[in-house]
Design a protein around this motif. Sequence first.
Motif, short mmCIF file in Angstrom:
data_model
loop_
_atom_site.label_atom_id
_atom_site.label_comp_id
_atom_site.label_asym_id
_atom_site.label_seq_id
_atom_site.Cartn_x
_atom_site.Cartn_y
_atom_site.Cartn_z
N ARG A 248 0.81 -1.22 0.00
CA ARG A 248 0.00 0.00 0.00
C ARG A 248 0.85 1.27 0.00
O ARG A 248 0.31 2.38 0.06
N ASN A 249 2.15 1.08 -0.01
CA ASN A 249 3.07 2.21 -0.07
C ASN A 249 2.90 3.16 1.12
O ASN A 249 2.96 4.39 0.98
N TYR A 250 2.74 2.57 2.30
CA TYR A 250 2.61 3.36 3.51
C TYR A 250 3.99 3.87 3.95
O TYR A 250 5.02 3.28 3.57
N PRO A 251 4.03 4.92 4.77
CA PRO A 251 5.32 5.42 5.27
C PRO A 251 6.10 4.33 5.98
O PRO A 251 5.51 3.52 6.73
N LYS A 252 7.40 4.29 5.79
CA LYS A 252 8.25 3.25 6.39
C LYS A 252 8.12 3.24 7.90
O LYS A 252 8.16 2.18 8.54
N GLN A 253 7.96 4.41 8.50
CA GLN A 253 7.92 4.44 9.96
C GLN A 253 6.64 3.82 10.51
O GLN A 253 6.56 3.50 11.69
N ALA A 254 5.62 3.60 9.66
CA ALA A 254 4.39 2.97 10.14
C ALA A 254 4.67 1.57 10.65
O ALA A 254 4.22 1.18 11.73
N ILE A 289 14.59 -0.01 12.05
CA ILE A 289 13.57 0.82 12.68
C ILE A 289 13.96 2.29 12.54
O ILE A 289 14.98 2.72 13.06
N LYS A 290 13.17 3.02 11.82
CA LYS A 290 13.42 4.44 11.60
C LYS A 290 12.17 5.21 12.02
O LYS A 290 11.07 4.96 11.52
N LEU A 291 12.35 6.15 12.93
CA LEU A 291 11.23 6.88 13.50
C LEU A 291 11.41 8.38 13.38
O LEU A 291 12.53 8.88 13.38
N GLU A 292 10.28 9.08 13.27
CA GLU A 292 10.27 10.53 13.40
C GLU A 292 9.85 10.83 14.84
O GLU A 292 8.74 10.50 15.24
N LYS A 293 10.74 11.44 15.60
CA LYS A 293 10.48 11.64 17.02
C LYS A 293 9.18 12.40 17.27
O LYS A 293 8.46 12.14 18.22
N SER A 294 8.85 13.34 16.39
CA SER A 294 7.66 14.16 16.59
C SER A 294 6.37 13.35 16.47
O SER A 294 5.33 13.76 16.96
N ASN A 295 6.44 12.20 15.79
CA ASN A 295 5.24 11.39 15.57
C ASN A 295 5.27 10.08 16.35
O ASN A 295 4.52 9.16 16.03
N THR A 296 6.14 9.97 17.34
CA THR A 296 6.28 8.74 18.11
C THR A 296 6.20 9.04 19.60
O THR A 296 6.78 10.02 20.07
N ALA A 297 5.45 8.23 20.33
CA ALA A 297 5.33 8.42 21.78
C ALA A 297 6.71 8.42 22.42
O ALA A 297 7.58 7.63 22.05
#
Length: 336
Positions: A248-254, A289-297
Amino acid sequence: MERTIMPLVSIIIPAYNAENTIARTIKSALLQDYSNLEVIVVDDGSADSTLSICRDLAEKDSRAKIFTIKNSGPSAARNYALSKAKGLYVCFMDADDEMKPKMISQLVSNMTDDTDLVTCGYTVRSDNGDHAFDQNLEERSYSNDHFYEFVEETQEFKAFNPLWNKIFRRSIIENNNLHMDTMVNMGEDYLFIVNYCNMCLGGYKTLADNLYIYSLSQDGLQVTANRDGNLERRLDQIEILDDIFTQRNYPKQAISKEKLRIIYTSLLESNDVRNDLDMIRKNKYLDDIKLEKSNTAAKYTVFLNILRKNNRMIAYTAINLFKLMKKMQGKNFRWR
């Protein structure tokens, strides 16, 4: 005044040696303020009085349909019940839980033409029957192309994996030959839900009301699988979700968020933290695992940074602190 047609709802309950709770469970289904129901109970070869209790209740209310099979496990019992179901919609219960009186009516009323799955929050009842805490969701609709957001929000409140806080379209189940995998003794409900959601054309909805009562008692349907190895099992099973997100080509961080959530939950429940930490390092589970800090608890970001230090003493200390936080919240139990 035109009369509203109430679609038939099939409520499926597998039961094994649940003589102490099954009557309460069935009655909570039959006493819904929504009357057009069939309550399908499959006795999974119980050795106690479960079957006779179910048959007594069925004699008093024809909406209760009782079947018995040779002991084969909850997945086989649910599959058998699905083969007997006639409802437009399907719900599931465990044999030691309860539905609040408005659960079915609220789930059905939210199954609009563009919605294929509705999920509600729930109340957790402790071993002694007391109220432990509530898992509250927000009232929100998710379009089909935002499946990853539905997963993320419901997983945070342990509301994605269970079968029992949802309503499904039977047509989607039948048309896609969906069933419980009888070869899997833990996580089969998660796999069923992922496959179901992937086949939906409509969207998903969460309700703010807690409409189900989940019991931590030792009666009713029990999962007897060894909890050791949960980390590896959960990461293996998430591959199906990874494939869907990629297609579905979702963002990798999902998917990164889901993998990190699994690692976090499994380590806090682990009987062998040392082995699990070694396995995480050996298999390089953290590398992709790659995260955007602003979008992660914040708790997950902190946890990930601690694990990446590869310092076992620091990791042990952090895990114990996170366990303490859960205990202070009253949530320091292990899911069956």
